[in-house]
Design a protein around this motif. Sequence first.
Motif, PDB file in Angstrom:
ATOM      1  N   ARG A  17      14.608   6.855  -5.147  1.00 12.12           N
ATOM      2  CA  ARG A  17      13.666   7.317  -4.121  1.00 12.12           C
ATOM      3  C   ARG A  17      13.976   8.770  -3.808  1.00 12.12           C
ATOM      4  O   ARG A  17      15.034   9.085  -3.280  1.00 12.12           O
ATOM      5  N   HIS A  35       6.704   8.280  -9.396  1.00 11.04           N
ATOM      6  CA  HIS A  35       5.286   8.634  -9.509  1.00 11.04           C
ATOM      7  C   HIS A  35       5.124   9.908 -10.341  1.00 11.04           C
ATOM      8  O   HIS A  35       5.718  10.939 -10.034  1.00 11.04           O
ATOM      9  N   ARG A  60       7.812   7.854   3.598  1.00  5.52           N
ATOM     10  CA  ARG A  60       6.603   7.043   3.802  1.00  5.52           C
ATOM     11  C   ARG A  60       5.581   7.316   2.701  1.00  5.52           C
ATOM     12  O   ARG A  60       4.967   6.389   2.166  1.00  5.52           O
ATOM     13  N   GLU A  61       5.394   8.580   2.357  1.00  7.95           N
ATOM     14  CA  GLU A  61       4.446   8.933   1.292  1.00  7.95           C
ATOM     15  C   GLU A  61       4.907   8.383  -0.051  1.00  7.95           C
ATOM     16  O   GLU A  61       4.097   7.893  -0.842  1.00  7.95           O
ATOM     17  N   PHE A  63       6.630   5.642  -0.596  1.00  7.40           N
ATOM     18  CA  PHE A  63       6.360   4.204  -0.617  1.00  7.40           C
ATOM     19  C   PHE A  63       4.863   3.913  -0.640  1.00  7.40           C
ATOM     20  O   PHE A  63       4.419   2.947  -1.267  1.00  7.40           O
ATOM     21  N   ARG A  64       4.054   4.740   0.007  1.00  5.98           N
ATOM     22  CA  ARG A  64       2.606   4.552  -0.026  1.00  5.98           C
ATOM     23  C   ARG A  64       2.092   4.695  -1.457  1.00  5.98           C
ATOM     24  O   ARG A  64       1.329   3.862  -1.951  1.00  5.98           O
ATOM     25  N   LEU A  65       2.545   5.741  -2.138  1.00  9.39           N
ATOM     26  CA  LEU A  65       2.160   5.949  -3.532  1.00  9.39           C
ATOM     27  C   LEU A  65       2.665   4.819  -4.423  1.00  9.39           C
ATOM     28  O   LEU A  65       1.942   4.346  -5.310  1.00  9.39           O
ATOM     29  N   ARG A  67       3.232   1.687  -3.630  1.00  9.02           N
ATOM     30  CA  ARG A  67       2.402   0.495  -3.421  1.00  9.02           C
ATOM     31  C   ARG A  67       1.062   0.635  -4.138  1.00  9.02           C
ATOM     32  O   ARG A  67       0.582  -0.301  -4.777  1.00  9.02           O
ATOM     33  N   ALA A  68       0.437   1.796  -4.044  1.00  7.49           N
ATOM     34  CA  ALA A  68      -0.845   2.023  -4.716  1.00  7.49           C
ATOM     35  C   ALA A  68      -0.682   1.957  -6.234  1.00  7.49           C
ATOM     36  O   ALA A  68      -1.517   1.363  -6.935  1.00  7.49           O
ATOM     37  N   ASN A  69       0.372   2.554  -6.747  1.00  8.08           N
ATOM     38  CA  ASN A  69       0.618   2.530  -8.188  1.00  8.08           C
ATOM     39  C   ASN A  69       0.841   1.105  -8.676  1.00  8.08           C
ATOM     40  O   ASN A  69       0.299   0.708  -9.716  1.00  8.08           O
TER      41      ASN A  69
END
Length: 125
Positions: A17, A35, A60-61, A63-65, A67-69
């Motif tokens: 991370r 990512h 946060r960004e 983990f957001r990416l 999850r979307a990926n």
Amino acid sequence: MDMTDRGLLALVRHEGRVPGPYLDVKNIWTFGIGHTAAAGPPDPARMSRGMTADLDAGVREAFRLFRANIVAYEAEVLRAVNVPVEPHEFDALVSFHYNTGGIANASLIRLSKRREQWRRQCVIQ
């Protein structure tokens, strides 16, 4: 089918991370949890260099990416795999695809499709 929590955690641990853009071991611009531009926007090569002043926002960004990926990679694995798989096998296939982007061309997928065709021929005869 979704990745299990155990599979997600293993993938996050493997990827690491980093809440800022960096060059990975293959010299590819990467952000967050593995990512790359191959996964879609944002392109880490075009992101501001260095760590964000607000590390919490960067995490946060990331983990957001992630999850979307993962949602996209899970869907691609489901399209490629035409045989039943166990949850841990699905985790491994998504992890493979997340790292290579090559699930559609993987030998494993070609072999499973041949096996399924052979099985169908045996049932029909």
